[in-house]
Design a protein around this motif. Structure first.
Motif, PDB file in Angstrom:
ATOM      1  N   ALA A 104      -5.250   5.890  -2.365  1.00 39.89           N
ATOM      2  CA  ALA A 104      -5.707   5.449  -1.311  1.00 39.89           C
ATOM      3  C   ALA A 104      -4.874   4.648  -0.561  1.00 39.89           C
ATOM      4  CB  ALA A 104      -7.242   5.764  -1.650  1.00 39.89           C
ATOM      5  N   GLY A 105      -4.103   3.774  -0.664  1.00 40.13           N
ATOM      6  CA  GLY A 105      -3.919   3.149   0.024  1.00 40.13           C
ATOM      7  C   GLY A 105      -2.314   3.624   0.743  1.00 40.13           C
ATOM      8  N   ARG A 106      -1.562   4.450  -0.104  1.00 39.75           N
ATOM      9  CA  ARG A 106      -0.756   4.852   0.335  1.00 39.75           C
ATOM     10  C   ARG A 106      -0.924   6.019   1.641  1.00 39.75           C
ATOM     11  NH1 ARG A 106       4.697   6.448   0.366  1.00 39.75           N
ATOM     12  NH2 ARG A 106       4.862   8.218   0.978  1.00 39.75           N
ATOM     13  N   MET A 108       1.043  -0.979   0.171  1.00 40.50           N
ATOM     14  CA  MET A 108      -0.059  -0.485   0.221  1.00 40.50           C
ATOM     15  C   MET A 108       0.827   1.664  -0.425  1.00 40.50           C
ATOM     16  SD  MET A 108      -2.855  -1.733   2.514  1.00 40.50           S
ATOM     17  CE  MET A 108      -3.500   0.525   3.114  1.00 40.50           C
ATOM     18  N   ALA A 109       1.881   1.248   0.580  1.00 46.45           N
ATOM     19  CA  ALA A 109       2.859   2.205   1.033  1.00 46.45           C
ATOM     20  C   ALA A 109       3.748   2.940  -0.747  1.00 46.45           C
ATOM     21  CB  ALA A 109       3.942   2.339   1.676  1.00 46.45           C
ATOM     22  N   MET A 110       3.894   1.712  -0.935  1.00 44.26           N
ATOM     23  CA  MET A 110       4.231   1.997  -3.274  1.00 44.26           C
ATOM     24  C   MET A 110       3.022   2.054  -3.871  1.00 44.26           C
ATOM     25  SD  MET A 110       7.371   0.768  -3.486  1.00 44.26           S
ATOM     26  CE  MET A 110       8.200   0.717  -3.989  1.00 44.26           C
ATOM     27  N   SER A 111       1.965   2.714  -3.194  1.00 45.02           N
ATOM     28  CA  SER A 111       0.768   2.304  -4.011  1.00 45.02           C
ATOM     29  C   SER A 111      -0.041   1.491  -4.641  1.00 45.02           C
ATOM     30  CB  SER A 111       1.040   3.708  -4.893  1.00 45.02           C
ATOM     31  OG  SER A 111       1.012   5.096  -4.092  1.00 45.02           O
ATOM     32  N   LEU A 112       0.254   0.222  -4.425  1.00 43.76           N
ATOM     33  CA  LEU A 112       0.406  -1.153  -5.396  1.00 43.76           C
ATOM     34  C   LEU A 112      -0.981  -1.888  -5.065  1.00 43.76           C
ATOM     35  CD1 LEU A 112       1.039  -3.164  -7.337  1.00 43.76           C
ATOM     36  CD2 LEU A 112       2.328  -4.391  -5.214  1.00 43.76           C
TER      37      LEU A 112
END
Length: 403
Positions: A374-376, A324-328
């Motif tokens: 949104a995950g990031r 999520m931090a990597m916008s994956l």
């Protein structure tokens, strides 16, 4: 003057290359900047000896003890003979016990942080009543063994259930005898409250953190995949049973359905110490097992989604937060996402059956990679290490220290 913290952790808190070491390393970094840390720990991987000086440089004093692999066998035998949990027998050590006793007598620590329940044995009955002790259990370890017992055949089913019962009894004693018991998620804390109701009022939870400066999707990283490959990636220590079961389940039940319809599909398994069972998966066309890598970020940066088909998970999954931090985007079972805040707009695709996972995977593979912004944002807002550890530190401070 900086206060003294006795910090006991079951394996050297560096490098941060697996879930518990990510937590214990960040705790060491946080507390060593604010407290005089006396660290007691084990080295259970010969490769970690190269990091001892680095870890020691952050501490006032250290006792770092070798824990050879053969101790698993002798410790298990001792546990069976004495009636202890096998995990506790494995970590029994006179050198560390003597160092803890001497440290308490001569240094009079202001607080104690026990990371992982097996380390609590070293401070039992040695501390004055006024010294705060945090028992950071991470997750309800006994329940992990109970889950193993439910899925295994005899005699392993008997052995795993025995371990579950013995560990739960020990966890309850630890919780009753310490100031606060912390778990890595609210769900784990709530579960333990039902198992140890006598300690419910002093059972709390903390939250994992992610270094979102390091896991930054804007950093340009070389593509580790072949041109044209459409990749779903799994990351994690590949000698850990739940991770092994996750990737084998995916390859046995999901992979072929996807590969038949998307020939360019690659399932990439990234993680240290893959077992022989995991290495065998590398023989399947379209499956790649990397082993340990110096940097996991390129594998996340150039995949279409993180695929986390965990059938058994305890606590919050670092692998999900890092993705999520990597916008994956994340394709996962419910178990893999337990404890992660439901943040609006996060691209998390949940599948608990092989058919559903195949369908969602094909949908992800059919389009360009979506940015999970949104995950990031969720990670940056809710999973900052310093913010979360500051709350943990408050449990170590007596009321007169706060005012």
């Amino acid at each position: 003057m900086m206060k003294k913290l006795l910090y006991l952790v079951h394996r050297l808190p560096y490098p941060p290359n697996k879930g518990d070491k990510i937590s214990s390393n960040n705790m060491l970094n946080y507390f060593s900047a604010r407290w005089r840390v006396h660290l007691g720990t084990f080295v259970d991987d010969p490769e970690d000896w190269q990091y001892v000086d680095l870890v020691s440089s952050k501490c006032e004093d250290c006792c770092i003890v070798n824990l050879p692999g053969w101790r698993r066998l002798t410790g298990s035998f001792s546990g069976l003979v004495t009636g202890q949990a096998l995990s506790l027998s494995y970590y029994g050590n006179r050198e560390l016990q003597d160092w803890v006793r001497t440290t308490i007598e001569h240094e009079c620590p202001d607080a104690v942080l026990v990371f992982s329940g097996v380390m609590g044995r070293f401070v039992r009955d040695l501390l004055p009543a006024h010294v705060p002790v945090i028992f950071d259990a991470e997750d309800v370890d006994s329940e992990k063994w109970r889950s193993y017992g439910d899925s295994a055949r005899w005699p392993l089913s008997w052995l795993y259930r025995r371990e579950a019962d013995k560990l739960l009894a020990y966890e309850r004693k630890m919780a009753a005898s310490t100031s606060v018991t912390l778990f890595v998620s609210e769900e784990e804390a709530d579960l333990f409250k039902t198992l140890a109701p006598e300690s419910a009022d002093k059972t709390h939870f903390r939250t994992q953190g992610v270094d979102s400066v390091y896991f930054d999707p804007s950093v340009e990283l070389d593509n580790p995949y072949e041109e044209g490959q459409r990749v779903l990636v799994f990351t994690g220590a590949m000698d850990y049973r739940p991770n092994i079961e996750a990737v084998t389940w995916f390859c046995d039940n999901v992979f072929n359905t996807i590969r038949e319809k998307e020939p360019s599909f690659l399932f990439c398994i990234v993680g240290m110490k893959p077992t022989d069972e995991v290495r065998q998966l590398d023989n399947i066309p379209g499956v790649r097992v990397t082993g340990g890598v110096p940097d996991v970020r390129p594998y996340l940066s150039h995949a279409l989604a993180a695929c986390l088909p965990l059938q058994l998970a305890r606590g919050i999954q670092n692998k999900a937060l890092e993705a999520m931090a990597m916008s994956l985007p994340v394709l996962a079972t419910d178990d893999a996402l337990v404890g992660i805040i439901d943040h609006p707009g996060v691209l998390s695709h949940v599948a608990n059956s092989a058919d559903e996972m195949s369908r969602l995977a094909l949908t992800i593979l059919s389009r360009p990679r979506q940015a999970n912004t949104a995950g990031r944002a969720c990670v940056q807002e809710h999973y900052n290490w310093d913010t979360n550890l500051k709350r943990m530190e408050s449990f170590l401070l007596r009321e007169e220290d706060v005012h």
